[in-house]
Design an enzyme around this catalytic site. Structure first.
Site, mmCIF file in Angstrom:
data_model
loop_
_atom_site.group_PDB
_atom_site.id
_atom_site.type_symbol
_atom_site.label_atom_id
_atom_site.label_comp_id
_atom_site.label_asym_id
_atom_site.label_seq_id
_atom_site.Cartn_x
_atom_site.Cartn_y
_atom_site.Cartn_z
ATOM 1 N N LYS A 119 12.496 79.749 59.878
ATOM 2 C CA LYS A 119 11.374 79.104 59.461
ATOM 3 C C LYS A 119 10.204 78.969 60.361
ATOM 4 C CE LYS A 119 14.184 76.033 56.514
ATOM 5 N NZ LYS A 119 15.245 76.928 56.468
ATOM 6 N N ASN A 130 12.711 79.781 50.390
ATOM 7 C CA ASN A 130 14.322 79.844 50.218
ATOM 8 C C ASN A 130 14.347 81.219 49.526
ATOM 9 O OD1 ASN A 130 15.433 77.436 51.048
ATOM 10 N ND2 ASN A 130 14.157 76.512 49.569
ATOM 11 N N GLU A 185 18.057 74.553 41.181
ATOM 12 C CA GLU A 185 17.077 74.034 40.131
ATOM 13 C C GLU A 185 16.270 75.250 39.365
ATOM 14 O OE1 GLU A 185 14.858 73.668 43.927
ATOM 15 O OE2 GLU A 185 16.916 73.317 43.052
ATOM 16 N N ARG A 242 21.143 66.301 38.508
ATOM 17 C CA ARG A 242 22.134 66.801 39.547
ATOM 18 C C ARG A 242 23.275 65.587 39.043
ATOM 19 N NH1 ARG A 242 20.435 70.112 44.600
ATOM 20 N NH2 ARG A 242 18.535 70.942 43.778
ATOM 21 N N HIS A 301 52.192 23.738 27.154
ATOM 22 C CA HIS A 301 52.790 25.053 27.788
ATOM 23 C C HIS A 301 52.869 24.926 29.337
ATOM 24 C CE1 HIS A 301 48.893 27.088 29.100
ATOM 25 N NE2 HIS A 301 48.379 26.371 27.629
ATOM 26 N N ARG A 334 40.274 16.257 37.609
ATOM 27 C CA ARG A 334 40.739 15.330 38.680
ATOM 28 C C ARG A 334 39.954 14.683 39.518
ATOM 29 N NH1 ARG A 334 44.084 21.114 39.809
ATOM 30 N NH2 ARG A 334 45.864 20.693 38.378
ATOM 31 N N ASP A 344 42.601 10.173 38.660
ATOM 32 C CA ASP A 344 42.927 10.301 40.270
ATOM 33 C C ASP A 344 44.120 10.079 40.551
ATOM 34 O OD1 ASP A 344 41.523 10.564 43.037
ATOM 35 O OD2 ASP A 344 42.978 8.769 43.174
ATOM 36 N N LYS A 392 47.550 7.277 31.396
ATOM 37 C CA LYS A 392 48.126 8.493 31.478
ATOM 38 C C LYS A 392 49.566 8.237 32.244
ATOM 39 C CE LYS A 392 47.391 12.786 34.033
ATOM 40 N NZ LYS A 392 47.724 13.716 33.138
ATOM 41 N N HIS A 423 48.756 8.778 26.929
ATOM 42 C CA HIS A 423 49.669 10.024 27.199
ATOM 43 C C HIS A 423 51.041 9.849 27.594
ATOM 44 C CE1 HIS A 423 49.823 14.056 28.632
ATOM 45 N NE2 HIS A 423 50.131 13.635 30.019
ATOM 46 N N THR A 430 49.180 15.428 40.060
ATOM 47 C CA THR A 430 48.909 16.200 40.872
ATOM 48 C C THR A 430 47.359 15.701 41.526
ATOM 49 O OG1 THR A 430 49.651 17.942 39.167
ATOM 50 C CG2 THR A 430 47.915 18.827 41.248
#
Length: 1175
Positions: free
Chosen positions: A149, A323, A329, A374, A571, A641, A675, A738, A768, A905
């Protein structure tokens, strides 16, 4: 035509005679047809040349390295021969003696060098010349001059072509680079003196980077071209990169084929090329092309080549290099000029002239516009790091105006880390720049490449960029448009599903399975659903009149209202919370049409939130959204919760508030706020958050003990009445009792509910319970008689044991009484039949695998329904199945040790943990209390005693508390009160940076409450999915060989899949699994986790361990910068990796000390392989 050809040819012969007469060095080039061409290259350029040769009737020869035995280019040639045996992958294609030897042995009369490798090596061109083989390119001397070059610059200067300031000769030392920098200032650019393509090219902006960039450029040039010599230029900022295609012959004719704009570059490598350059001043075009021809004639250039220029913002052009080869290209020039450059190269090498081929400058015209993209196997989201691996799916974009040049782009191709990352060149041709861009965008959108990352999303962003469409780009285009990297994630849904199914087939279920039971082979029967929208329900009242009006409507309703827990608590109690959205959605429309009179459907909150992400790989928010669409008329209810929201710990108040707000926006209506200790400050926080969000507040009092038993004084009727008074004053819309363990006996129901009804005549009461003892229906009927407005039930096939009482039983018992529910019993039967079938799909999780019935001993041990099931499972899994009676007894003792708690829980888990701890260690209550100071109690127990979940009614047990926590800190008051607010906006930005995709407010809240679970969920679903489309049997078991099935991705998009085969174990510990997808065979490689435990592999860097630094891409270690014991700073280089001929410096992301180096020089790594550990 033949006569004309001979006349022209004769004219050329006469021209040749004249040249001989006028120059001693001139000679008439003999025309000699080429019969066999070798391409000393690989990949797409080799195939491009082979195709041209075939069109010209020329036989072709391929060469390949040991690593390229499976590459397509060797199959496209008439003959193929191995070269460079025993050499490194790149060195094989640089082995000149071996290439020449193969050529001579196989009667090759011409060699085409392609681009890269030896294409610009004058010694290679000379070696061909020396043995009488034509080199399809310039003469060795011209290759030498243009390849150097510095000499090329001198030639350009001599020809009067402007150049960029640079070194007069190649440099090979850092000292020379420093001298040039001192003379001309920064920035400068290093370039490989003997090659191009961006290899060995580095820009230096400050002196601190000079040495590192010099070393990297030298090393890259040496690896790519066999010579590390560099030259240095002043770096021109923000220029356009314009190159001119030239073509010369052996008669001194040179012409140009106009220019290409190659300004869109990344790391000095071209990404998108355009011909002609848009908005190029005609006078500048003329100067560029004339200078190119002038320079070529100056050196006697023959064959194809490219003269490259930089054009600054003032329109001034500078020569940078020639080149002396075909460019990647070249395709766009061919498209706009209709000139086959490879044909022309071969004909010139044969001795034909340009006019002989009909190529005259006045005949070369620009026809429209062409764009080349490309497509590479690089990941733009990770700094364009090369990706390697196996292409699992390849589907290209085609159609009018589209050309594809490729080699390794096919299903099953292995992308090697040893060579360039180019996968396919896509060329679009249209009448103008916008038309070509539109065609290119369409073609790229049609591509489907799976198995390796590609830059297609990035290219699509480029093509949609207004600056690009306007044709106003320069070499800084990519750097100055960061939005190009905001890529839309590739869905890749089908392949992700195949990966999941393959993993299940090889490694078994991807979610933990507690029993050996298998899913039922029968699908549940979905009852018929009427056409049209469902009838109005209580939600219509809520939306119309708000929470207060809704509560009035509930209280004024004649008859008993029901809440259906089948979608959640049922479930959770019976099937370990494993029911998937897939099965809920199937029955949801029937519920909307058949049970519009329900008070609510409980379908969210509690354990379902984290379990859906943790084990089902579903987004809980998406479940809520989808069910809301299917059941628009019935209120949804969730379990909140209190201050813990849907988690198991305390969160900042703003997180709880935001959670309720977003849940309401997504369709939640009634929030049951409780809670675990009935701790009023926690309850009030949750109630306030729900109220501010506009939800229905249902404050819940967790029930334990027995108000009808005078000897149970801690949780007396007065206790519950006083707590209710405070909740009503706080503004609850509905009051709930609950009863988590099912302790409410009919007598207690009558006493408690009637007292509440008398005290709060206008307040809706909601009860419940769980049916663990089998008395649930009787208790709920007693509550209803005493004045309850709503009771909780589950559909018959999902009721009983530790679930809720039977819906059908309550409906039948109240029918034609003042408590008539108005629910059609026959519809309950159809609903139950569906869930009986669905329950069979979840057989591996069904509590009946270990527990055949409920048990009235719950009145003694007070274990909540869901926990009763879990403890039973845990006891069996820990080998304590025969000791479950002892576990239950220990639960009673543990509860007393902790002060007789409300148990739900997470307080129930605390009692359960302590109970199992006592059984495992053979401790009685007396022994545990006596030895408390020496024992290592479960963490949950210690934190409870510290006060992390609140203060229990009656306070903490002493001296047990003091013995356990000793000097640990004690929390006074509401645990979350002192937590600072969480910056949710900052968390959202962090998540977007981490996952590289849009993050929703819902995602932010999921991460805020479950950071680790959310991260695992995102990582899993980025690899597999969308799993919600799979039926449950496939989700759990995967398909059997030869099984055919359909998966609906979305409306109108259905996959037809057949499992074909599973291969043997390979050396990498993988098995190949074959499927047929929509009629096409696909295969994936799956790591056999069991087999890999017995095989040795390089350790991987764990993403959640900060000091473990992994390889950012596959590659070879070429330099190690540190050793164990070294102190490093953030950004300091650790090692250098080479992949696809590009080098990447791995830097330290943190400050610390190197504790261990896991790599050695020349070691080949895969992505994420552990490099170093930093402390």
């Amino acid at each position: 035509m033949m006569w004309r050809f001979r006349l022209a040819h004769g004219g050329l012969r006469l021209l040749g005679v004249r040249r001989v007469c006028t120059s001693q060095n001139s000679h008439y080039p003999e025309y000699k047809p080429i019969k066999k061409v070798m391409v000393a290259n690989r990949g797409e350029i080799a195939i491009r040349v082979f195709r041209a040769c075939t069109e010209l009737g020329i036989r072709t020869v391929a060469v390949y390295s040991e690593q390229d035995t499976g590459q397509m280019h060797r199959q496209k040639a008439d003959e193929a021969y191995l070269i460079g045996r025993g050499l490194a992958p790149v060195q094989a294609y640089l082995d000149i003696p071996d290439i020449i030897k193969v050529a001579k042995e196989n009667d090759v009369d011409a060699i085409h060098p392609g681009y890269g490798f030896l294409s610009e090596r004058s010694d290679f061109a000379q070696a061909c010349h020396d043995v009488g083989i034509k080199f399809i390119g310039p003469s060795p001397e011209v290759v030498r001059k243009m390849g150097d070059k510095v000499e090329a610059r001198a030639i350009a200067i001599a020809a009067g072509v402007p150049v960029v300031p640079g070194t007069e000769r190649p440099i090979s030392s850092l000292h020379e680079a420093r001298e040039f920098s001192n003379s001309y200032g920064l920035p400068i650019i290093f370039k490989a003196a003997y090659g191009g393509g961006g290899r060995g090219m580095r820009v230096v902006y400050n002196f601190e980077e000079l040495e590192e960039n010099f070393n990297r450029a030298y090393s890259e040039a040496l690896a790519a071209f066999g010579n590390g010599t560099l030259f240095v230029e002043k770096f021109i900022e923000k220029p356009r990169h314009i190159e001119v295609q030239i073509l010369g012959d052996q008669f001194g004719n040179v012409l140009h084929l106009y220019e290409r704009d190659c300004s869109i570059q990344r790391r000095h490598q071209k990404v998108v090329e355009i011909a002609p350059a848009t908005h190029l001043d005609p006078q500048l075009r003329s100067r560029l092309t004339s200078d190119s021809v002038k320079l070529a004639k100056q050196v006697g250039y023959e064959n194809a080549g490219t003269v490259e220029f930089l054009v600054d913002k003032y329109g001034k052009h500078y020569f940078i290099e020639v080149n002396s080869r075909l460019q990647v290209e070249h395709t766009v020039t061919e498209e706009i000029t209709n000139v086959d450059l490879v044909h022309a190269q071969i004909h010139v090498a044969e001795g034909r002239s340009l006019p002989d081929m009909g190529l005259r400058q006045e005949n070369i015209r620009i026809n429209g516009c062409a764009i080349q993209c490309r497509v590479t196997t690089e990941d733009p989201a990770r700094g364009f790091q090369p990706d390697t691996g196996r292409i699992e799916v390849f589907r290209s974009g085609e159609g009018m105006g589209i050309r594809l040049d490729n080699a390794s782009a096919f299903q099953g191709a292995l992308i090697s880390p040893h060579y360039d990352s180019l996968l396919v060149k896509v060329i679009a041709h249209g009448k103008d720049h916008p038309t070509a861009a539109t065609k290119m965008s369409r073609a790229l959108a049609e591509f489907r490449v799976r198995g390796v990352k590609t830059n297609i999303p990035f290219l699509q962003n480029v093509l949609n960029n207004q600056q690009f469409l306007a044709g106003a780009v320069d070499t800084q285009f990519i750097d100055e448009n960061p939005e190009l990297f905001q890529m839309r994630p590739v869905q890749n849904r089908a392949q992700k599903l195949l990966h999941y199914l393959g993993h299940v087939m090889v490694n078994g279920p991807q979610t933990p399975i507690p029993t050996n039971a298998t899913p039922s082979p029968m699908d549940p029967i979905v009852p018929p659903v009427p056409m049209g929208p469902p009838p109005p329900g209580f939600r219509d009242i809520l939306l119309r009149e708000g929470p207060e009006g809704f509560a009035r409507a509930v209280r004024n309703h004649k008859g008993l209202l029901l809440m259906d827990t089948t979608f959640r608590d049922a479930h959770q109690s019976l099937l370990a919370t494993r029911v998937r959205t897939y099965d809920l959605k199937k029955i949801a429309p029937y519920v909307a049409h058949s049970f519009n009179g329900l008070f609510s459907v409980e379908n969210w909150g509690g354990a379902t939130f984290d379990v859906s992400m943790r084990f089902l790989y579903e987004c809980p928010w998406r479940r809520l959204q989808e069910l809301r669409e299917l059941i628009p008329n019935i209120p949804f209810q969730m379990l909140l919760r209190g201050a813990n929201a849907v988690g198991y710990t305390n969160y900042p108040d703003n997180v709880v508030s935001k959670f309720c707000e977003v849940a309401k926006e997504n369709g939640m209506d009634v929030f049951r706020v409780f809670d675990s200790l009935n701790y009023l400050p926690n309850l009030l926080l949750g109630m306030e958050a729900v109220g501010n969000a506009g939800g229905v507040v249902e404050a819940a009092i967790s029930y334990t003990g027995d108000v009808a038993d005078p000897s149970r004084t801690k949780y007396s009727l007065k206790y519950y009445m006083d707590l209710a008074e405070q909740l009503v004053r706080a503004g609850t819309h509905i009051l709930c009792i609950k009863d988590m363990a099912g302790l409410l006996k009919p007598a207690a129901c009558a006493m408690l509910v009637s007292s509440l009804r008398d005290r709060f005549p206008d307040l809706p009461l909601h009860i419940h319970t769980h049916d663990t003892a089998g008395s649930g229906v009787a208790s709920m009927l007693a509550c209803a008689e005493a004045g309850a407005d709503v009771v909780d039930v589950a559909v018959d096939s999902m009721s009983g044991i530790t679930s809720q009482p039977s819906m059908g039983a309550v409906v039948a018992c109240t029918k034609e009484t003042r408590l008539d529910t108005g629910v059609p019993l026959e519809r309950v039967f159809d609903y139950s039949e569906y869930w009986e079938g669905a329950r069979g799909l979840y057989a591996p999780f069904d509590c009946t695998a270990t527990m055949k019935s409920g048990n009235s001993d719950v009145y003694e041990n007070e274990i909540p329904g869901g926990q009763y099931t879990n403890l039973h499972f845990q006891a069996h899994s820990m080998g304590l199945g025969s000791k479950f009676k002892e576990v239950k007894k220990a639960y009673v003792e543990a509860n007393q040790m902790l002060g007789d708690l409300i148990k739900v829980t997470p307080s129930s888990k605390i009692v359960g943990d302590l109970a199992q701890f006592m059984v495992q260690n053979g401790l009685s209550r007396a022994e545990a209390e006596e030895e408390a100071e020496e024992l290592s109690f479960p963490r949950s127990v210690v934190e409870f005693l510290q006060g992390y979940i609140g203060i229990p009614h009656g306070g903490f047990p002493e001296p047990f508390r003091t013995k356990v926590i000793k000097d640990l800190p004690r929390v006074e008051g509401r645990p979350g009160a002192t937590l600072p607010s969480l910056d949710l906006g900052a968390l959202g930005k962090e998540l977007e940076e981490r996952y590289g995709e849009e993050i929703t407010p819902e995602d932010v809240l999921s991460s805020a409450m479950y950071p680790d679970v959310f991260q695992q969920f995102k990582e899993f679903t980025n690899t597999f999915g969308p799993l919600e489309c799979l039926d449950t049997r496939l989700f759990l078991q995967g398909p059997k060989i030869a099984e055919e099935f359909e998966v609906e991705l979305e409306r109108g998009k259905t996959l037809h899949i057949k499992a074909l085969a599973m291969g043997a174990l390979n050396r990498a510990g993988q098995r190949q699994v074959f499927f047929e997808l929509n009629g096409q065979v696909r295969s994936i490689l799956v790591k056999d986790t069991q087999a890999m435990k017995e095989m040795h592999f390089h350790p991987k860097a764990l993403k959640d361990v900060k000091g473990q630094i992994g390889a950012p891409m596959p590659g070879k270690v070429i330099d190690i910068k540190v050793k164990a014991g070294d102190k490093v700073t953030k950004g300091q280089p650790l090692c250098v990796l080479s992949a696809m001929k590009m080098e990447t410096v791995v830097t330290s992301p943190m400050e610390g000390t190197i504790s261990k180096v896991h790599v050695t020089r020349d070691m080949t790594l895969e992505g994420d392989d552990l490099i170093v550990e930093i402390e």
